[in-house]
Design a protein around this motif. Structure first.
Motif, mmCIF file in Angstrom:
data_model
loop_
_atom_site.group_PDB
_atom_site.id
_atom_site.type_symbol
_atom_site.label_atom_id
_atom_site.label_comp_id
_atom_site.label_asym_id
_atom_site.label_seq_id
_atom_site.Cartn_x
_atom_site.Cartn_y
_atom_site.Cartn_z
ATOM 1 N N GLN A 162 43.337 36.111 40.708
ATOM 2 C CA GLN A 162 43.579 35.122 39.455
ATOM 3 C C GLN A 162 43.728 33.743 39.452
ATOM 4 O O GLN A 162 42.875 32.707 39.159
ATOM 5 C CB GLN A 162 44.472 35.551 38.218
ATOM 6 C CG GLN A 162 43.752 36.468 37.179
ATOM 7 C CD GLN A 162 43.475 37.908 37.913
ATOM 8 O OE1 GLN A 162 44.396 38.615 38.143
ATOM 9 N NE2 GLN A 162 42.125 38.377 38.171
ATOM 10 N N TYR A 166 40.895 30.900 38.674
ATOM 11 C CA TYR A 166 41.135 29.771 38.060
ATOM 12 C C TYR A 166 40.729 28.389 38.701
ATOM 13 O O TYR A 166 40.126 27.609 37.989
ATOM 14 C CB TYR A 166 42.618 29.750 37.473
ATOM 15 C CG TYR A 166 42.791 28.387 36.624
ATOM 16 C CD1 TYR A 166 42.579 28.483 35.512
ATOM 17 C CD2 TYR A 166 43.504 27.513 37.431
ATOM 18 C CE1 TYR A 166 42.749 27.175 34.696
ATOM 19 C CE2 TYR A 166 43.845 26.511 36.791
ATOM 20 C CZ TYR A 166 43.530 26.124 35.424
ATOM 21 O OH TYR A 166 44.080 25.154 34.546
ATOM 22 N N THR A 170 37.707 25.525 37.653
ATOM 23 C CA THR A 170 37.905 24.210 37.174
ATOM 24 C C THR A 170 37.400 23.401 38.095
ATOM 25 O O THR A 170 37.061 22.158 37.989
ATOM 26 C CB THR A 170 39.405 23.900 37.220
ATOM 27 O OG1 THR A 170 40.098 24.433 38.321
ATOM 28 C CG2 THR A 170 40.085 24.671 35.998
ATOM 29 N N VAL A 293 47.425 33.618 33.429
ATOM 30 C CA VAL A 293 46.161 32.923 34.243
ATOM 31 C C VAL A 293 44.975 33.140 33.544
ATOM 32 O O VAL A 293 44.058 32.178 33.347
ATOM 33 C CB VAL A 293 45.975 33.297 35.720
ATOM 34 C CG1 VAL A 293 44.869 32.556 36.355
ATOM 35 C CG2 VAL A 293 47.242 32.990 36.519
ATOM 36 N N GLN A 296 45.004 31.214 30.572
ATOM 37 C CA GLN A 296 44.594 29.598 30.517
ATOM 38 C C GLN A 296 43.029 29.656 30.981
ATOM 39 O O GLN A 296 42.619 28.466 30.453
ATOM 40 C CB GLN A 296 45.340 29.240 31.905
ATOM 41 C CG GLN A 296 45.312 27.716 32.474
ATOM 42 C CD GLN A 296 46.087 26.938 31.173
ATOM 43 O OE1 GLN A 296 47.131 27.393 30.653
ATOM 44 N NE2 GLN A 296 46.274 25.585 31.465
ATOM 45 N N MET A 297 42.447 30.260 31.580
ATOM 46 C CA MET A 297 40.966 30.329 31.712
ATOM 47 C C MET A 297 40.068 30.386 30.518
ATOM 48 O O MET A 297 39.192 29.509 30.355
ATOM 49 C CB MET A 297 40.554 31.678 32.620
ATOM 50 C CG MET A 297 41.012 31.401 34.119
ATOM 51 S SD MET A 297 40.660 32.694 35.071
ATOM 52 C CE MET A 297 38.870 32.463 35.499
ATOM 53 N N TYR A 300 40.508 27.000 28.968
ATOM 54 C CA TYR A 300 40.002 25.979 29.278
ATOM 55 C C TYR A 300 38.293 26.055 29.032
ATOM 56 O O TYR A 300 37.984 25.138 28.664
ATOM 57 C CB TYR A 300 39.971 26.247 31.030
ATOM 58 C CG TYR A 300 39.437 25.270 31.751
ATOM 59 C CD1 TYR A 300 39.969 23.992 32.290
ATOM 60 C CD2 TYR A 300 37.989 25.547 32.031
ATOM 61 C CE1 TYR A 300 39.450 23.083 32.859
ATOM 62 C CE2 TYR A 300 37.249 24.440 32.904
ATOM 63 C CZ TYR A 300 38.050 23.309 33.385
ATOM 64 O OH TYR A 300 37.109 22.202 34.273
#
Length: 377
Positions: A162, A166, A170, A293, A296-297, A300
């Protein structure tokens, strides 16, 4: 008072050093030279033989990378064949951007709906021809039924976890202006990939949590001497097909011995313990890192108005496999990851697709497995 040491003087000390060497080794010097020449010719012959007999498979597919740890080499031609993992040799080429995909432009064509797919070796999918991969089949089916044109772009590399996915999202994926992002989560290895203690690879980025509880990606590996050595070894592999062949065979044997399957009488370990009443603490912690993670993805993508979907690739679907694991631990729950990932996706408010049930139904009806550790159809 300093004393000076007088060197011992031998009868032939007046003879020049080269002359002494010649006098002592003169009869054997030609033999040493011939042996060195023979060895050089043998090595050169072996190098040529490997390049002729295995011109594609003798070159490394990945290169060390200071951000990802490793990634696919742009424009690299490859030939993949591993008994038990693919039914026949697969040939292909990595595209110019360094992904196992068709060539595509960064700029999205007008009227195109782009879907970016992130994952590990299941998304990379060197085990099948590129036109038979799941993304190519899905793209063809969608383009035959929708008024708009759909592009499925894959961003997968074997062994990635992961953290790398990620970073790819980004640093690389966003440049392609995706309209949707799909993440493939594979519990069988993604959970182990979240920490060097379970992954066994110190030269990789890993997710960490600081003292404030904030998630960050630790990429300090790229400043170590081991990473510099890895780059040097890679440079040698690129120039020597024979070295690459020997290196890959030795590494394969080491990896095979390092990951034996549970045998009768043993207990379940690793990620499989998470499906039982007594999960392994290390893997339980890794699983929580994976979720952090993924969260967070999803955040995002949400901040950029990009829909995000989580696909759970739970490969525990064959009845005999489930029976084998339950024989080792009666509390084993084969559906744990499917249910847990569905509930997790619901809390995040993201789309979720579980592949365990479709795989199970296909196996029940046909008796055929869709994968042997990787895709085979």
């Amino acid at each position: 008072m300093f004393r000076t040491r007088t060197p011992c003087v031998s009868p032939d000390s007046g003879t020049a050093p080269p002359a002494r060497i010649a006098a002592r080794f003169g009869p054997t010097l030609p033999k040493i030279g011939l042996a060195f020449l023979a060895l050089s010719v043998a090595l050169a012959g072996a190098e040529v033989a490997v390049r002729v007999l295995a011109p594609v498979s003798s070159t490394p597919l990945c290169a060390p990378d200071p951000l990802y740890g490793w990634r696919l080499r742009p424009n690299q031609v490859f030939r993949y064949f591993k008994p038990g993992d693919t039914p026949h040799p697969i040939s292909g080429r990595i595209n110019g951007q360094g992904w196992r995909d068709n060539e595509t432009s960064l700029a999205k064509p007008k009227g195109v709906y782009r879907v970016a797919i992130l994952g590990d070796s299941y998304v990379e999918a060197v085990q099948v021809e590129i036109e038979k991969r799941f993304d190519a089949l899905a793209e063809a089916a969608l383009n035959g039924s929708l008024p708009m044109r759909v592009e499925m772009l894959t961003f997968g590399v074997s062994g990635w976890g992961q953290a790398q996915e990620y970073l790819a999202l980004t640093h690389d994926v966003e440049r392609y202006s995706p309209d949707m992002v799909i993440l493939f989560f594979n519990p069988a290895n993604d959970i182990s990939d979240e920490a060097p203690e379970t992954n066994g690879n110190a030269l990789s980025p890993y997710p960490r949590v600081n003292g404030k509880g904030d998630l960050y990606i630790d990429a300090s590996f790229n400043s170590t001497g081991r990473f510099k050595l890895k780059r040097w070894i890679h440079a040698v592999r690129r120039r020597s097909a024979m070295f690459t062949l020997v290196f890959d065979r030795v590494k394969g044997l080491i990896d095979q011995r390092a990951s034996p399957r549970p045998k009768k009488g043993q207990t379940l370990d690793g990620y499989l313990t998470l499906c039982t009443s007594h999960p392994d603490p290390q893997h339980a912690g890794n699983y929580e890192l994976s979720k952090l993670v993924i969260r967070q993805m999803a955040a995002y993508c949400k901040s950029r108005d990009i829909p995000f979907m989580l696909v759970c690739l739970n490969t525990i679907y064959r009845p005999e496999m489930v029976d084998e694991y339950r024989a080792l631990d009666g509390s084993f729950d084969a559906d744990f990851f499917s249910r847990d990932m569905e509930a997790f996706s619901g809390r995040l408010g993201i789309a979720h697709l579980d592949l365990q049930q479709p795989f199970r139904e296909f196996y029940r009806k046909t008796g055929a497995s869709l994968h042997w550790g990787h895709w085979n159809d």
